[in-house]
Every structure is written in C-alpha cells, then in structure tokens.
Design an enzyme around this catalytic site. Structure first.
Site, short mmCIF file in Angstrom:
data_model
loop_
_atom_site.label_atom_id
_atom_site.label_comp_id
_atom_site.label_asym_id
_atom_site.label_seq_id
_atom_site.Cartn_x
_atom_site.Cartn_y
_atom_site.Cartn_z
N GLY A 11 0.78 -1.24 0.00
CA GLY A 11 0.00 0.00 0.00
C GLY A 11 0.81 1.29 0.00
O GLY A 11 0.27 2.35 0.33
N SER A 12 2.09 1.23 -0.39
CA SER A 12 2.87 2.47 -0.39
C SER A 12 2.35 3.46 -1.42
O SER A 12 2.37 4.67 -1.19
CB SER A 12 4.36 2.18 -0.61
OG SER A 12 4.59 1.66 -1.90
N ASN A 13 1.86 2.97 -2.55
CA ASN A 13 1.29 3.89 -3.54
C ASN A 13 -0.02 4.50 -3.05
O ASN A 13 -0.28 5.69 -3.27
CB ASN A 13 1.05 3.16 -4.87
CG ASN A 13 2.32 3.05 -5.68
OD1 ASN A 13 2.79 4.03 -6.26
ND2 ASN A 13 2.93 1.88 -5.68
N ASN A 106 -4.52 1.93 -13.60
CA ASN A 106 -3.57 1.01 -12.95
C ASN A 106 -2.15 1.54 -13.10
O ASN A 106 -1.84 2.27 -14.03
CB ASN A 106 -3.67 -0.37 -13.61
CG ASN A 106 -2.78 -1.40 -12.95
OD1 ASN A 106 -2.69 -1.45 -11.71
ND2 ASN A 106 -2.09 -2.21 -13.74
N HIS A 108 1.80 -0.01 -13.32
CA HIS A 108 2.52 -1.27 -13.53
C HIS A 108 4.03 -0.98 -13.54
O HIS A 108 4.47 -0.05 -14.22
CB HIS A 108 2.08 -1.92 -14.84
CG HIS A 108 2.77 -3.23 -15.07
ND1 HIS A 108 2.37 -4.39 -14.44
CD2 HIS A 108 3.87 -3.55 -15.79
CE1 HIS A 108 3.19 -5.37 -14.79
NE2 HIS A 108 4.11 -4.88 -15.61
C1 GRF Z 1 3.70 -1.46 -7.38
O1 GRF Z 1 5.00 -1.77 -7.82
C2 GRF Z 1 2.77 -1.35 -8.54
O2 GRF Z 1 3.38 -0.90 -9.71
C3 GRF Z 1 2.31 -2.78 -8.73
O3 GRF Z 1 2.22 -3.29 -7.43
C4 GRF Z 1 3.12 -2.60 -6.57
C5 GRF Z 1 2.33 -2.12 -5.39
O4 GRF Z 1 3.17 -1.59 -4.38
N1 GRF Z 1 1.08 -2.82 -9.48
P1 GRF Z 1 2.50 -0.93 -3.09
O5 GRF Z 1 1.53 -1.96 -2.52
O6 GRF Z 1 1.78 0.31 -3.53
O7 GRF Z 1 3.61 -0.64 -2.14
#
Ligand code: GRF
Length: 196
Positions: A11-13, A106, A108
C-alpha cells in the site's frame, strides 16, 4: 471527485496518493479502500489515514461475477467516480469494467508492453535489459494492455541488485502516480462540465 483505491498488499502507492492530495488541499477525496487480502499492510495504512475499508476475497463468493457485484454495490453506495488500482493483484472483470469504463486506472512496474503480469520488476531485471520503468494506464479486458497515460523509464545500472531496482521504481511510482491521477481527475471534471 470521489476516488476508491483497490490494493492487495503493502500500500505504499495508496499512501502516496492520499498524502499528495491532502497536502495540496485538493478537494477530491479518497473515500474507500477495497482490499482482497485480510492481512495486507495497506489496511493499517488506511486506518492511520482514516479511510474506510472493506475486505473480502473471491473465495467467499460462488463466482467472480458475484464477487464483483458486491464490490460494485459498495462503489455505488459510496458514489465513487474513479477507481485507482495500486497493487491490486487481480484481473478486473466485465462487471466492473462495464460500469466504470475509462474510469479504472492502474500502475505497472515496467515499460509496457514489455514485462506485463505479476513480476514486472523481476522479469525485466532477469532479462538483463538496460532500462525498465513505470507505466500508468487505463484498464481494459486484457492483462496490462489498456491505453497508456504515462510512462517513465528507470535505468538498470551495472551491479544493481533487484532490491535497489525495486526501490528506485517505487520512488518513481510514488512521484508520478499522484500527479497523473490529479491530472486525470481534472480532465474528467472538464469533460463533465462540457456535458452539463
Ligand atoms: C507497485 O510496484 C505497482 O506498480 C504494482 O504493485 C506494486 C504495489 O506496491 N502494481 P504498493 O503496494 O503500492 O507498495
């Protein structure tokens, strides 16, 4: 604009997105986090950020359609305009796609169309390519095939470890994903204003 995030893991994003919008005082709100993994760390992040969550997995349903219908019910209940996938490790099916056409985005961790699928960073690293990167795209019926909104490349340096590469890719993700979503939201609002 009311935004939902789907995530399955760290969930860092998700956190980067929410903090970016809040720090800038943007009026758009992250109203819901959906997670298909009960032990995912993203749920702790959501709780700290005071964002409402739901957790269930397809195993609890007879069919994928029934699973997505339940998600859809929540989305409609929360009046969600835009779905942002941030490490959601499942393919979006037609139940959600039909209702949220061109409104599911999304991120990626590769330069699509190269290295689609679950292990984009590792696959690029093991292939020995000199650069990889990050792609932000709309979701369509395929796996990592929808129209591309934005890409940024990341060099794979001599002597890089997979961990170092992962760290640099995530840095790029956290920097560009919030900005791209901010831009998409602006464009959606402009389009809505034209329709009215
Ligand atoms: C990210 O590298 C994103 O590109 C991929 O999954 C990962 C999720 O990372 N789809 P986080 O859970 O947001 O840390």
């Amino acid at each position: 604009m009311r935004i939902a995030v789907f995530a399955s893991g760290n969930g860092s994003n998700f956190q980067a997105l929410v903090e970016y919008f809040r720090e800038r005082g943007l009026t758009d709100q992250f109203v819901w986090l959906f997670c298909d993994q009960p032990n995912a760390y993203v749920l702790e992040r959501a709780s700290k950020l005071d964002i409402s969550t739901s957790v269930f997995s397809p195993k609890e349903f007879q069919t994928k359609k029934a699973y997505e219908e339940k998600i859809l019910e929540c989305l409609l209940d929360k009046e969600v305009d835009l779905i942002v996938l941030a490490g959601y490790m499942r393919i979006i099916g037609s139940t959600l796609l039909d209702q949220y056409e061109s409104r599911i985005i999304n991120i990626h961790p590769s330069l699509l169309p190269d290295f689609p699928g679950l292990h984009g960073i590792r696959d690029a690293f093991e292939a020995g390519v000199k650069k990889t990167g990050v792609t932000i795209h709309y979701i369509d019926k395929g796996v990592d095939t929808g129209p591309i909104i934005c890409q940024e490349s990341v060099e794979i340096k001599k002597g890089d470890t997979l961990e170092e590469l992962e760290r640099r890719i995530h840095q790029v993700e956290h920097r560009i994903y919030p900005k791209v979503i901010e831009q998409v939201v602006k464009e959606m609002k402009t389009m809505e204003a034209h329709i009215k």
